[in-house]
Design an enzyme around this catalytic site. Structure first.
Site, PDB file in Angstrom:
ATOM      1  N   GLY A  64      35.007 -15.474 -52.091  1.00  0.00           N
ATOM      2  CA  GLY A  64      35.684 -14.320 -52.675  1.00  0.00           C
ATOM      3  C   GLY A  64      35.462 -14.189 -54.171  1.00  0.00           C
ATOM      4  O   GLY A  64      35.288 -13.079 -54.686  1.00  0.00           O
ATOM      5  N   THR A  65      35.473 -15.299 -54.879  1.00  0.00           N
ATOM      6  CA  THR A  65      35.332 -15.239 -56.340  1.00  0.00           C
ATOM      7  C   THR A  65      33.988 -14.622 -56.712  1.00  0.00           C
ATOM      8  O   THR A  65      33.915 -13.678 -57.514  1.00  0.00           O
ATOM      9  CB  THR A  65      35.467 -16.658 -56.937  1.00  0.00           C
ATOM     10  OG1 THR A  65      36.728 -17.184 -56.537  1.00  0.00           O
ATOM     11  CG2 THR A  65      35.348 -16.648 -58.444  1.00  0.00           C
TER      12      THR A  65
ATOM     13  N   ASN B 156      47.698 -12.079 -52.892  1.00  0.00           N
ATOM     14  CA  ASN B 156      47.711 -13.483 -52.461  1.00  0.00           C
ATOM     15  C   ASN B 156      49.056 -14.163 -52.690  1.00  0.00           C
ATOM     16  O   ASN B 156      49.415 -15.094 -51.996  1.00  0.00           O
ATOM     17  CB  ASN B 156      46.602 -14.267 -53.159  1.00  0.00           C
ATOM     18  CG  ASN B 156      46.510 -13.982 -54.625  1.00  0.00           C
ATOM     19  OD1 ASN B 156      46.372 -12.819 -55.026  1.00  0.00           O
ATOM     20  ND2 ASN B 156      46.591 -15.002 -55.449  1.00  0.00           N
TER      21      ASN B 156
ATOM     22  N   GLN C  26      42.608 -11.511 -48.858  1.00  0.00           N
ATOM     23  CA  GLN C  26      43.809 -11.884 -48.097  1.00  0.00           C
ATOM     24  C   GLN C  26      44.088 -10.914 -46.940  1.00  0.00           C
ATOM     25  O   GLN C  26      45.106 -11.035 -46.275  1.00  0.00           O
ATOM     26  CB  GLN C  26      45.033 -11.956 -49.028  1.00  0.00           C
ATOM     27  CG  GLN C  26      44.951 -13.041 -50.072  1.00  0.00           C
ATOM     28  CD  GLN C  26      45.080 -14.468 -49.499  1.00  0.00           C
ATOM     29  OE1 GLN C  26      45.423 -14.662 -48.326  1.00  0.00           O
ATOM     30  NE2 GLN C  26      44.806 -15.455 -50.322  1.00  0.00           N
TER      31      GLN C  26
ATOM     32  N   SER D   7      36.469 -13.481 -47.738  1.00  0.00           N
ATOM     33  CA  SER D   7      36.205 -14.919 -47.864  1.00  0.00           C
ATOM     34  C   SER D   7      36.579 -15.635 -46.573  1.00  0.00           C
ATOM     35  O   SER D   7      37.695 -15.467 -46.062  1.00  0.00           O
ATOM     36  CB  SER D   7      37.040 -15.461 -49.026  1.00  0.00           C
ATOM     37  OG  SER D   7      36.860 -16.849 -49.136  1.00  0.00           O
ATOM     38  N   GLY D   8      35.661 -16.463 -46.060  1.00  0.00           N
ATOM     39  CA  GLY D   8      35.841 -17.099 -44.746  1.00  0.00           C
ATOM     40  C   GLY D   8      37.005 -18.066 -44.652  1.00  0.00           C
ATOM     41  O   GLY D   8      37.670 -18.151 -43.624  1.00  0.00           O
ATOM     42  N   HIS D   9      37.280 -18.792 -45.746  1.00  0.00           N
ATOM     43  CA  HIS D   9      38.280 -19.865 -45.600  1.00  0.00           C
ATOM     44  C   HIS D   9      39.707 -19.361 -45.548  1.00  0.00           C
ATOM     45  O   HIS D   9      40.636 -20.136 -45.331  1.00  0.00           O
ATOM     46  CB  HIS D   9      38.091 -20.940 -46.682  1.00  0.00           C
ATOM     47  CG  HIS D   9      38.537 -20.598 -48.061  1.00  0.00           C
ATOM     48  ND1 HIS D   9      39.678 -21.133 -48.607  1.00  0.00           N
ATOM     49  CD2 HIS D   9      38.002 -19.807 -49.014  1.00  0.00           C
ATOM     50  CE1 HIS D   9      39.815 -20.682 -49.847  1.00  0.00           C
ATOM     51  NE2 HIS D   9      38.809 -19.878 -50.122  1.00  0.00           N
TER      52      HIS D   9
ATOM     53  N   THR E 225      18.993 -19.712 -51.958  1.00  0.00           N
ATOM     54  CA  THR E 225      18.846 -20.005 -50.533  1.00  0.00           C
ATOM     55  C   THR E 225      20.194 -19.871 -49.827  1.00  0.00           C
ATOM     56  O   THR E 225      21.213 -20.354 -50.325  1.00  0.00           O
ATOM     57  CB  THR E 225      18.287 -21.441 -50.352  1.00  0.00           C
ATOM     58  OG1 THR E 225      17.068 -21.526 -51.073  1.00  0.00           O
ATOM     59  CG2 THR E 225      18.050 -21.767 -48.890  1.00  0.00           C
TER      60      THR E 225
ATOM     61  N   CYS F 107      45.608 -21.861 -58.070  1.00  0.00           N
ATOM     62  CA  CYS F 107      44.982 -22.297 -59.316  1.00  0.00           C
ATOM     63  C   CYS F 107      45.969 -22.343 -60.474  1.00  0.00           C
ATOM     64  O   CYS F 107      45.727 -23.010 -61.465  1.00  0.00           O
ATOM     65  CB  CYS F 107      43.794 -21.406 -59.659  1.00  0.00           C
ATOM     66  SG  CYS F 107      44.087 -19.699 -59.316  1.00  0.00           S
TER      67      CYS F 107
END
Ligand code: PLP
Length: 387
Positions: free
Chosen positions: A71-72, A153, A181, A201-203, A239, A328
């Site tokens: 995401g960042t 978030n 989110q 974002s996947g996580h 890559t 964070c």
């Protein structure tokens, strides 16, 4: 001691199918997708299939997805790439309740000469659409991008992205939404929405960390930020993280199936029951953003006159994992800028704790957390009054 994990806005547990897909990618299909030989082309095929899975979850075409490290990076690319690709437009419009990935992109852009317009939010954290409309009317031709998140978030509050996107369209201004989110937790049809750029974002939906991306509407030009390769149709050099992408695709497939069920409504009721029980058993609490539409999984509870750090430490000792707003900002003694922007009183904002559920959260875990939380708060409050 059992761990009750209620910090799913920080990250979620990777689903078993995600781990299996990543294992397969690492063990069998570890070749470089840019290589012309057969195993390289098999790896390329894996990335192509993954792109289709992610596009299906987002409701767009596979060519419209650019994979990033999460995401960042997606936010950085959408914002800084948009400003760089439209040198005749120098303003960037966003809100003060955005994630640091957006706020700090704005600060970098400002140092480079851009003008930043920070839109106000109401007491629930919902962006002021009238202020946006005024800004668009006055400054439309100068604005390179409007960026407003889909779901917050810290509070889970849902922004009126459809209205915002339509206003931007009317004034011919590009619109980005940080949907980190939102995606995977709520149905998304980005292709049909007035959105030009969207980060995910996947996580945050049981995929791996370090894998996400940006949806880019056809015709939207972005100057790339990661240079040194022509990967991702020359929008992001480097890559490809093939294992991360495989995991992200597995997570997207699972989320897509889950979103066909009515599980999110059941979990929303569980979250509401959790909040009611905390209100009933603990004095002087405030549910932040309770007056607005929120994600089904997020609860931001402020305990008056307590420090969130102390609450979190005691909860952690007793097995409950939660956090103070953005992961964070944990460790800083300043209250969350998001809550400050919403006008939450300091006596509450200092004690704001975010509990966030996932589709793996059970009724039993919530019941156990409800045993622990009132006791922990009572203990902290009695130790305070003893001082
Ligand atoms: N945007 C929002 C709203 C988030 O909640 C997060 C993560 O907490 C990010 C962006 C950053 O995503 P990532 O952790 O994939 O870099």
């Amino acid at each position: 001691m059992r761990t009750i994990y209620l910090d799913n806005n920080a990250t979620t547990r990777p689903a078993d199918e995600v781990v299996a897909a990543m294992n397969d990618a690492l063990r069998e299909h570890w070749h470089n997708p840019s290589s012309g030989h057969r195993p390289g082309q098999t790896a390329r095929h894996g990335v192509d299939l993954a792109r289709e899975s992610v596009a299906k979850l987002l409701g767009c075409r596979d060519r419209q997805i650019v994979f990033t490290s999460g995401g960042t990076e997606a936010d950085n690319l959408a914002i800084l790439g948009s400003l760089a690709s439209q040198p005749d437009r120098n303003a960037f419009v966003t809100s003060s309740t955005e994630h640091d990935a957006v706020r700090e992109s704005a600060e970098v852009a400002e140092k480079a000469g851009a003008e930043i317009v920070w839109l106000p939010v109401d007491n629930n954290g919902v962006v002021d659409c009238n202020a946006l409309e005024q800004t668009l009317k006055q400054r439309g031709r100068d604005i390179a991008l409007v960026s407003i998140m889909w779901a917050n978030n810290e509070t889970g509050v849902i922004q009126p992205v459809e209205t915002i996107g339509n206003l931007c369209r009317e004034h011919d201004v590009r619109f980005h939404t940080d949907a980190v989110q939102w995606v995977g937790k709520a149905k998304t049809k980005v292709g049909e929405a007035p959105i030009d750029l969207l980060s995910f974002s996947g996580h945050k939906f049981h995929g791996p960390k370090g894998a996400g991306g940006v949806y880019i509407r056809p015709g939207v030009r972005l100057e790339k930020r990661s240079i040194g390769g022509a990967q991702e149709r020359d929008r992001r050099g480097g890559t490809e993280n093939t294992a991360g992408i495989a995991g992200l695709a597995a997570a997207a497939d699972l989320a897509g199936k889950w979103l066909e069920t009515d599980e999110s409504a059941r979990l929303a009721k569980l979250r509401d029951r959790f909040e009611r029980a905390v209100i009933d058993s603990v004095d002087d609490v405030l549910i932040n953003s309770a007056g607005a539409e929120r994600m089904w999984n997020t609860s931001n509870i402020a305990f008056k006159r307590l420090e969130a750090e102390a609450v979190l430490m005691l909860l952690s000792e007793r097995g409950v994992c939660a956090s103070a707003g953005a992961a964070c900002s944990t460790g800083s003694l300043e209250p969350s800028p998001v809550l400050m922007a919403m006008g939450v009183e300091r006596v509450f904002a200092h004690g704001a704790v975010r509990f966030s559920l996932s589709r793996f959260t059970t009724e039993e875990e919530i019941d156990e957390a409800l045993e622990i939380i009132p006791q922990a708060i009572a203990k902290l409050r009695s130790s305070m009054s003893a001082v």
